[in-house]
Design a protein around this motif. Structure first.
Motif, PDB file in Angstrom:
ATOM      1  N   ALA A  27       0.814  -1.218   0.000  1.00  0.00           N
ATOM      2  CA  ALA A  27       0.000   0.000   0.000  1.00  0.00           C
ATOM      3  C   ALA A  27       0.849   1.270   0.000  1.00  0.00           C
ATOM      4  O   ALA A  27       0.401   2.318  -0.468  1.00  0.00           O
ATOM      5  CB  ALA A  27      -0.936   0.000   1.203  1.00  0.00           C
ATOM      6  N   SER A  28       2.088   1.173   0.466  1.00  0.00           N
ATOM      7  CA  SER A  28       2.986   2.333   0.480  1.00  0.00           C
ATOM      8  C   SER A  28       3.799   2.462  -0.801  1.00  0.00           C
ATOM      9  O   SER A  28       4.637   3.352  -0.923  1.00  0.00           O
ATOM     10  CB  SER A  28       3.948   2.230   1.672  1.00  0.00           C
ATOM     11  OG  SER A  28       3.227   2.177   2.872  1.00  0.00           O
ATOM     12  N   GLY A  29       3.599   1.537  -1.735  1.00  0.00           N
ATOM     13  CA  GLY A  29       4.334   1.575  -2.995  1.00  0.00           C
ATOM     14  C   GLY A  29       5.686   0.907  -2.949  1.00  0.00           C
ATOM     15  O   GLY A  29       6.478   1.039  -3.877  1.00  0.00           O
ATOM     16  N   VAL A  30       5.951   0.170  -1.875  1.00  0.00           N
ATOM     17  CA  VAL A  30       7.233  -0.520  -1.731  1.00  0.00           C
ATOM     18  C   VAL A  30       7.133  -1.911  -2.360  1.00  0.00           C
ATOM     19  O   VAL A  30       6.231  -2.689  -2.028  1.00  0.00           O
ATOM     20  CB  VAL A  30       7.630  -0.636  -0.235  1.00  0.00           C
ATOM     21  CG1 VAL A  30       8.929  -1.408  -0.086  1.00  0.00           C
ATOM     22  CG2 VAL A  30       7.745   0.747   0.388  1.00  0.00           C
ATOM     23  N   GLU A  31       8.062  -2.188  -3.280  1.00  0.00           N
ATOM     24  CA  GLU A  31       8.057  -3.488  -3.961  1.00  0.00           C
ATOM     25  C   GLU A  31       8.417  -4.602  -2.987  1.00  0.00           C
ATOM     26  O   GLU A  31       9.382  -4.498  -2.232  1.00  0.00           O
ATOM     27  CB  GLU A  31       9.057  -3.465  -5.113  1.00  0.00           C
ATOM     28  CG  GLU A  31       9.045  -4.738  -5.939  1.00  0.00           C
ATOM     29  CD  GLU A  31      10.020  -4.683  -7.086  1.00  0.00           C
ATOM     30  OE1 GLU A  31      11.023  -5.424  -7.045  1.00  0.00           O
ATOM     31  OE2 GLU A  31       9.798  -3.890  -8.024  1.00  0.00           O
TER      32      GLU A  31
END
Length: 121
Positions: A27-31
């Motif tokens: 959800a935070s855009g961290v892969e």
């Protein structure tokens, strides 16, 4: 974009695909690898491991026919010759005998486990 390799029951790579960042990120855009692997398992089935072109993940970019070695967490190319030795630190096959550096052309001869000068004549 992330790259993932599908491995079979013998840990042999059977497919390599590209996955959009939105299908690999939290959800935070961290892969996160597990998110991408779960996405692929849901739509394509099987077991998936992330791979990278620059070798910063699992030492080598996975190719079809490569083996995933969990003991060294690496993708390993097929062994070129029976005499070649796997370097577990690099996951690369190494020659048992160094190629001569005298400027001549050589080819590997597995029957004698040595280099043979190429006749250009």
């Amino acid at each position: 974009m992330a790259h993932f390799a599908k491995i079979d029951e013998n840990n042999i790579v059977t497919q390599v695909v590209v996955v959009d960042n939105k299908d690999t990120s939290d959800a935070s855009g961290v892969e996160k690898e597990h998110i991408g692997a779960a996405h692929l398992e849901k739509i394509l089935g099987g077991t998936w491991k992330q791979t990278s072109y620059n070798g910063n993940m699992r030492k080598n970019y996975a190719g079809i026919g490569y083996t995933y070695r969990s003991d060294i967490d690496a993708f390993v190319a097929p062994q070129p010759f029976a005499s070649w030795i796997l370097n577990n630190d690099t996951a690369q096959w190494e020659l048992p005998v160094s190629m001569p550096t005298d400027g001549k052309m050589y080819s590997w001869d597995e029957s004698i486990v040595n280099w043979v000068e190429v006749d250009n004549g």
